[in-house]
Write an enzyme that holds these catalytic residues in place. Sequence first.
Site, short mmCIF file in Angstrom:
data_model
loop_
_atom_site.label_atom_id
_atom_site.label_comp_id
_atom_site.label_asym_id
_atom_site.label_seq_id
_atom_site.Cartn_x
_atom_site.Cartn_y
_atom_site.Cartn_z
N ASP A 94 0.80 -1.23 0.00
CA ASP A 94 0.00 0.00 0.00
C ASP A 94 0.83 1.28 0.00
O ASP A 94 2.01 1.29 0.34
CB ASP A 94 -0.95 0.02 1.21
CG ASP A 94 -0.20 -0.08 2.54
OD1 ASP A 94 0.78 -0.85 2.62
OD2 ASP A 94 -0.59 0.62 3.50
N GLU A 152 -0.64 -1.88 5.17
CA GLU A 152 0.29 -1.80 6.30
C GLU A 152 0.22 -0.44 6.98
O GLU A 152 0.35 -0.32 8.20
CB GLU A 152 1.73 -2.10 5.85
CG GLU A 152 2.74 -2.21 6.99
CD GLU A 152 3.18 -0.89 7.59
OE1 GLU A 152 3.34 -0.82 8.83
OE2 GLU A 152 3.35 0.09 6.84
N GLU A 153 0.03 0.62 6.17
CA GLU A 153 0.00 1.98 6.74
C GLU A 153 -1.28 2.20 7.56
O GLU A 153 -1.45 3.24 8.17
CB GLU A 153 0.08 3.03 5.62
CG GLU A 153 1.35 2.93 4.76
CD GLU A 153 2.62 3.36 5.49
OE1 GLU A 153 2.54 3.75 6.66
OE2 GLU A 153 3.69 3.28 4.86
N ARG A 192 18.77 -7.20 13.46
CA ARG A 192 18.79 -7.17 14.92
C ARG A 192 17.86 -8.22 15.50
O ARG A 192 16.70 -8.31 15.10
CB ARG A 192 18.33 -5.77 15.37
CG ARG A 192 18.48 -5.54 16.82
CD ARG A 192 17.94 -4.18 17.21
NE ARG A 192 18.52 -3.80 18.48
CZ ARG A 192 18.13 -4.28 19.65
NH1 ARG A 192 17.15 -5.15 19.71
NH2 ARG A 192 18.72 -3.89 20.75
N HIS A 379 7.81 8.69 4.24
CA HIS A 379 6.57 9.47 4.40
C HIS A 379 6.75 10.94 4.03
O HIS A 379 5.91 11.77 4.39
CB HIS A 379 5.98 9.34 5.83
CG HIS A 379 5.55 7.92 6.16
ND1 HIS A 379 4.62 7.63 7.11
CD2 HIS A 379 5.93 6.73 5.65
CE1 HIS A 379 4.46 6.30 7.19
NE2 HIS A 379 5.26 5.74 6.30
NI NI Z 1 6.68 1.23 5.35
#
Ligand code: NI
Length: 406
Positions: A94, A152-153, A192, A379
């Site tokens: 997305d 996802e956003e 990580r 973003h």
């Molecule tokens: Ni992202």
Amino acid sequence: MFATNAPTQPISPDKIRSSIQALQSDLVALRRQIHQQPELGFKEQITATRIASKLTEWGIAHQTGIAETGVVAVIQGRKTSPKLRTLAIRADMDALPIQEANDVPYKSQHQGVMHACGHDGHTSIALMTAYYLSQHRDDFAGTVKIIFQPAEEGPGGAKPMIEAGVLKNPDVDAIIGLHLWNNLPLGTIGVRSGALMAAVERFSLTIQGKGGHGAMPHQTVDSIVLASQIVTALQTIVSRNVNPIDSAVVTVGQFNAGTAKNVIADTASLAGTVRYFNPNLADFFHHRIESIVAGICAAYGATYKLDYIKFYPPVINDEKITELVRSVAVDLVETPLGIVPECQTMGGEDMSFFLQEVPGCYFFVGSANPDRSLAYPHHHPRFDFDETALATGVEMFVRCVEKYCN
Ligand code: NI
């Protein structure tokens, strides 16, 4: 073009690299097509159709329409024993409600919508990984499931995809995923174990006081004074209540109240976000915020309405799978300096829901290149990344598959 005989020894990394490098122009073309037609969460129809038509063209089994626009591809490798492993690869599809400010030939054609986080890259990487694996089925044993996830956003596509059964039949044993990352330079990989990204929680608060004349405060319950005290008191949650060893954030990002200089505001509203890594704090912030709000409102004779949403849990990487990803990354970047373990971020990701179900690893592929002005943050209306990172993403996935499944 590709070898199809079952290998008697591991495929040489150089051979994998040159085969993937040969796909670079296809990767870039695909990424730019997706970039030009960005779509918001659960509206990724064009993107999903593009993915499905490529998978069909390449003869890869897949299912569409999972959790609205999600697509899942399944690639069967060698069948050497009845008990083989299944590895899932997850990519988000997305875009964001941002007007693109880049002046590039592949600029967004959708007004007010932009791939400003790199999910166009993730989709292309996962799709070309599917293509590569489908052409090299004899190079790995077991099954690879590629999950193309919507939203996802927000509001979040991972959870509904899990509920729709994407981790079942065949059952997924482990999952990996990546984010192209402009916080890291091109040529580095952020890996990580443990907490990589923070939990994301959100709250909205409305305080109901008693309005009145600005010159006669004794007849009112001033919602602005009250809300100000709440804002200040909320700062003590991280500074006084959370163990200093744990990282956390409580941010009030919105404060709205009042209509005139000489009127005491009847109501005030606040909204904010909470971030933390430690899963043991899952219920802590909601309770603490509520008790501070309830206490201050009670002291001043106001009432309140608090809406608290636990948006995404923290992204927690499994130690063993992370070790596998790290070993592949070390080999791939060819210098230990290219592996960045200090890559934690208070940003959130709904990859966390997958990682709650099966062990896995989410990692960052450095994609910033300031020399080419490709270093704007995620973003941002001018976000873009160095497309060289696309092949690195495919190589990481392919080599993780060959390591995990053999
Ligand atoms: Ni992202």
